[in-house]
Design a protein around this motif. Structure first.
Motif, PDB file in Angstrom:
ATOM      1  N   ASN A 211       0.801  -1.156   0.037  1.00 46.11           N
ATOM      2  CA  ASN A 211      -0.019  -0.200  -0.067  1.00 46.11           C
ATOM      3  C   ASN A 211       0.903   1.302  -0.125  1.00 46.11           C
ATOM      4  N   PHE A 212       0.404   2.451  -0.172  1.00 47.14           N
ATOM      5  CA  PHE A 212       1.077   3.745  -0.431  1.00 47.14           C
ATOM      6  C   PHE A 212       1.025   4.457   0.841  1.00 47.14           C
ATOM      7  N   ILE A 213       0.290   4.445   1.746  1.00 51.66           N
ATOM      8  CA  ILE A 213       0.171   5.104   3.012  1.00 51.66           C
ATOM      9  C   ILE A 213       0.200   4.492   4.409  1.00 51.66           C
ATOM     10  N   GLY A 214       0.052   3.276   4.235  1.00 47.47           N
ATOM     11  CA  GLY A 214       0.046   2.485   5.546  1.00 47.47           C
ATOM     12  C   GLY A 214       1.225   2.687   6.312  1.00 47.47           C
ATOM     13  N   ALA A 215       0.977   2.715   7.673  1.00 49.93           N
ATOM     14  CA  ALA A 215       2.163   2.988   8.480  1.00 49.93           C
ATOM     15  C   ALA A 215       2.120   1.840   9.291  1.00 49.93           C
TER      16      ALA A 215
ATOM     17  N   VAL B 152      -4.833  -8.002   5.550  1.00 51.38           N
ATOM     18  CA  VAL B 152      -5.618  -7.785   4.371  1.00 51.38           C
ATOM     19  C   VAL B 152      -6.923  -6.772   4.623  1.00 51.38           C
ATOM     20  N   MET B 153      -7.444  -6.949   5.906  1.00 54.78           N
ATOM     21  CA  MET B 153      -8.588  -6.163   6.242  1.00 54.78           C
ATOM     22  C   MET B 153      -8.092  -4.636   6.348  1.00 54.78           C
ATOM     23  N   SER B 154      -7.073  -4.502   6.675  1.00 59.37           N
ATOM     24  CA  SER B 154      -6.683  -3.042   6.872  1.00 59.37           C
ATOM     25  C   SER B 154      -6.260  -2.541   5.355  1.00 59.37           C
ATOM     26  N   ASN B 155      -5.616  -3.433   4.525  1.00 57.22           N
ATOM     27  CA  ASN B 155      -5.316  -2.960   3.421  1.00 57.22           C
ATOM     28  C   ASN B 155      -6.577  -2.713   2.419  1.00 57.22           C
ATOM     29  N   ALA B 156      -7.696  -3.179   2.690  1.00 59.87           N
ATOM     30  CA  ALA B 156      -8.780  -3.040   1.986  1.00 59.87           C
ATOM     31  C   ALA B 156      -9.366  -1.538   2.472  1.00 59.87           C
ATOM     32  N   ALA B 157      -9.196  -1.356   3.816  1.00 60.75           N
ATOM     33  CA  ALA B 157      -9.647   0.083   4.303  1.00 60.75           C
ATOM     34  C   ALA B 157      -8.513   1.258   3.819  1.00 60.75           C
ATOM     35  N   ILE B 158      -7.425   0.908   3.898  1.00 64.43           N
ATOM     36  CA  ILE B 158      -6.415   1.751   3.414  1.00 64.43           C
ATOM     37  C   ILE B 158      -6.577   2.095   2.069  1.00 64.43           C
ATOM     38  N   GLU B 159      -6.983   1.485   1.098  1.00 64.18           N
ATOM     39  CA  GLU B 159      -7.210   1.727  -0.272  1.00 64.18           C
ATOM     40  C   GLU B 159      -8.091   2.587  -0.551  1.00 64.18           C
ATOM     41  N   LYS B 160      -9.346   2.668   0.280  1.00 64.29           N
ATOM     42  CA  LYS B 160     -10.181   3.614   0.113  1.00 64.29           C
ATOM     43  C   LYS B 160     -10.095   4.927   0.469  1.00 64.29           C
ATOM     44  N   ILE B 161      -8.937   4.928   1.446  1.00 68.41           N
ATOM     45  CA  ILE B 161      -8.607   6.555   2.247  1.00 68.41           C
ATOM     46  C   ILE B 161      -7.533   6.982   1.153  1.00 68.41           C
ATOM     47  N   ASP B 162      -6.924   6.245   0.311  1.00 67.27           N
ATOM     48  CA  ASP B 162      -5.471   6.580  -0.291  1.00 67.27           C
ATOM     49  C   ASP B 162      -6.025   8.027  -1.109  1.00 67.27           C
ATOM     50  N   PRO B 163      -5.198   8.903  -1.090  1.00 66.59           N
ATOM     51  CA  PRO B 163      -5.552  10.314  -1.588  1.00 66.59           C
ATOM     52  C   PRO B 163      -5.508  10.165  -3.284  1.00 66.59           C
ATOM     53  N   LEU B 164      -4.828   9.251  -3.679  1.00 65.04           N
ATOM     54  CA  LEU B 164      -4.692   9.162  -5.307  1.00 65.04           C
ATOM     55  C   LEU B 164      -5.294   7.956  -5.585  1.00 65.04           C
ATOM     56  N   LYS B 165      -6.133   7.252  -4.776  1.00 63.97           N
ATOM     57  CA  LYS B 165      -6.815   6.047  -5.125  1.00 63.97           C
ATOM     58  C   LYS B 165      -6.146   4.989  -5.734  1.00 63.97           C
ATOM     59  N   ARG B 166      -4.942   4.820  -5.427  1.00 57.17           N
ATOM     60  CA  ARG B 166      -4.025   3.703  -5.861  1.00 57.17           C
ATOM     61  C   ARG B 166      -4.465   2.464  -5.174  1.00 57.17           C
TER      62      ARG B 166
ATOM     63  N   THR C  41      -4.521   7.952  10.429  1.00 54.45           N
ATOM     64  CA  THR C  41      -3.740   9.255  10.919  1.00 54.45           C
ATOM     65  C   THR C  41      -2.820   9.764   9.873  1.00 54.45           C
ATOM     66  N   ASN C  42      -1.897   8.801   9.291  1.00 49.91           N
ATOM     67  CA  ASN C  42      -0.907   9.160   8.380  1.00 49.91           C
ATOM     68  C   ASN C  42      -1.584   9.804   7.162  1.00 49.91           C
ATOM     69  N   ARG C  43      -2.771   9.365   6.926  1.00 50.16           N
ATOM     70  CA  ARG C  43      -3.336   9.814   5.536  1.00 50.16           C
ATOM     71  C   ARG C  43      -3.999  11.196   6.041  1.00 50.16           C
ATOM     72  N   LEU C  44      -4.547  11.429   7.116  1.00 51.32           N
ATOM     73  CA  LEU C  44      -5.236  12.797   7.430  1.00 51.32           C
ATOM     74  C   LEU C  44      -4.280  13.755   7.591  1.00 51.32           C
ATOM     75  N   ALA C  45      -2.999  13.284   7.938  1.00 50.69           N
ATOM     76  CA  ALA C  45      -1.742  14.286   8.044  1.00 50.69           C
ATOM     77  C   ALA C  45      -1.223  14.791   6.973  1.00 50.69           C
ATOM     78  N   GLY C  46      -1.731  14.175   5.956  1.00 47.84           N
ATOM     79  CA  GLY C  46      -1.124  14.567   4.644  1.00 47.84           C
ATOM     80  C   GLY C  46      -0.171  13.684   3.828  1.00 47.84           C
ATOM     81  N   ALA C  47      -0.319  12.344   4.250  1.00 45.29           N
ATOM     82  CA  ALA C  47       0.947  11.576   3.673  1.00 45.29           C
ATOM     83  C   ALA C  47       0.352  11.063   2.256  1.00 45.29           C
ATOM     84  N   TYR C  48       1.484  10.960   1.401  1.00 43.28           N
ATOM     85  CA  TYR C  48       1.127  10.678  -0.014  1.00 43.28           C
ATOM     86  C   TYR C  48       1.956   9.445  -0.417  1.00 43.28           C
TER      87      TYR C  48
END
Length: 438
Positions: A79-83, A265-279, A314-321
């Motif tokens: 994923n691209f913004i997972g911490a 895997v469940m976290s990845n499904a959620a992370i994909e939905k919040i990715d700012p670039l929809k990757r 938190t990483n996403r809302l803090a501005g991570a790409y």
């Protein structure tokens, strides 16, 4: 291959090359890393305490997993913004492991867990795990664990400081002062969380810690004491004194690996939905980073890790790409690994508020199961109760057996299918899903 598929594949290749760093987002990623670390440090401390691991080991695990996550983002991004970090949902499981095998053997348990995860990654077995263990049962498992976490840390909200003797009268002046501070801390944390959870999610954690540190100057409270341990680097060699422990170690590591994989895997499904670039996320690549991190951590006595949804959000809302933010998290946490004396300023009541909040949120996760229908909600609730009352693995296994029996009865009694037909239907489902995934 259609033109649309070619464009999608090219886009994914382009994203892969820039998953770890993109110049135009560097400043946002640096800022996000600092903010997420602010939230991750007290959370990781609380999870380490819940797991009965040394705090320094917990922080070192998070730092190491962050470096591995950043490194793998250059060529195999999951994923691209997972911490990454140590997971609250696995804390009681690790504590059970320490109680059963001893802290000296946990490095081998983590090594064994990573080995099973490597096999799951190699053969892409996580898809079968998700079919065998429905997501709503995992939510039930986490709800039961969340209740354990909340009840574990709740007493710290009124715990007396070291050196103050407890009297027969509960409502002493010292106790009332601690309870008053805890009450103010809860109101502060919940108020800020409600207001800033969608914009500045780290702010409640930062404000609560600052409040706790400032309050400790005026009121005597129980403070965190972090032991500065010596890390021993070496191959994890077990020391089991019975065949039964060897057998249970393999079972324990296998179950730990399965829960860790399903959570990722469940976290990845959620992370994909919040990715700012929809990757799109690639769960198998995430599993690669997880088992490598876990195996590496076993060589210094570390814990298990995964890309937790709370830290990732938190990483996403803090501005991570990109994963540059994760590198920043790793560097900041590394500072505290080698300077643990700075953590002695943290009061227990502040950590207790954070961890009790985390536990309650895990319990409330059952409310999300309602969309799957009453059967899923009832089975998930049963799983949570069994996990809390009977045991983590025992509760999950009992619920799975009940689920399988209900599945069997439905097809046997209602559809009047023979046993052989039910088994063929079950394995056919696996085969069809395998073709769809391929």
């Amino acid at each position: 291959m259609t033109q649309e598929n070619i464009n999608t594949e090219n886009a994914q290749i382009s994203d892969t090359g820039s998953a770890a760093f993109r110049k135009e987002y560097a400043l946002q990623d640096l800022q996000a890393g600092v903010i997420t670390a602010t939230m991750a440090i007290p959370l990781s401390i609380g999870i380490a305490l819940m797991s009965d691991y040394p705090i320094q080991v917990g922080l070192a695990t998070v730092a190491f997993a962050s470096f591995i996550g950043f490194l793998f983002a250059w060529f195999r991004p999951g994923n691209f913004i997972g911490a990454p970090g140590i997971a609250a949902g696995l804390a009681p499981i690790l504590a059970l492991g320490i109680a059963t095998f001893g802290i000296e053997n946990m490095a081998f348990i983590i090594f064994l867990t990573a080995t099973f995860q490597a096999l799951i990654w190699k053969f892409n077995w996580q898809r079968y795990l998700l079919m065998a263990v429905p997501g709503y049962l995992v939510e039930g498992l986490l709800a039961g664990i969340g209740l354990k976490i909340a009840l574990k840390f709740l007493p710290f909200l009124w715990m007396l400081p070291v050196g103050v003797a407890a009297s027969e009268d509960f409502w002493t002046e010292s106790r009332m002062q601690v309870i008053a501070l805890s009450a103010v801390g809860v109101l502060l944390f919940l108020g800020l969380f409600q207001k800033f959870k969608d914009t500045k999610p780290a702010l409640p954690y930062f404000a609560l810690i600052v409040f706790g540190i400032m309050a400790a100057f005026f009121v005597e409270v129980k403070m965190l004491k972090v032991e500065d341990i010596e890390f021993n680097i070496g191959f994890p060699v077990p020391n089991f004194d019975s065949v039964w422990l060897w057998l249970y170690a393999f079972f324990f590591a296998m179950m730990l690996a399965v829960v860790d994989v399903i959570e990722q895997v469940m976290s990845n499904a959620a992370i994909e939905k919040i990715d700012p670039l929809k990757r799109p996320c690639n769960s198998n690549n995430s599993l690669l980073a997880i088992w490598v991190s876990n195996m590496g951590a076993s060589f210094f006595g570390g814990m298990t890790n995964l890309d937790g949804l709370a830290k990732s959000s938190t990483n996403r809302l803090a501005g991570a790409y990109t994963k540059l933010s994760v590198l920043v998290i790793g560097l900041l946490i590394t500072f505290f690994v080698f300077n643990v004396h700075h953590l002695d300023h943290l009061p227990y009541f502040a950590l207790a508020i954070i961890m009790t909040f985390v536990g309650i949120k895990m319990v409330l996760g059952l409310l999300h199961i309602a969309k799957h229908g009453p059967y899923a909600l009832l089975l998930a609730t049963l799983c949570g109760i069994l996990v809390f009352k009977v045991g983590i693995f025992e509760g999950l296994i009992i619920t799975l057996v009940i689920h399988a029996l209900i599945y069997y009865v439905i097809f046997k009694k209602i559809d009047c299918r023979p046993t052989g037909s039910i088994l063929r239907h079950y394995f056919k489902k696996f085969k069809e899903d395998d073709k769809e995934l391929n």
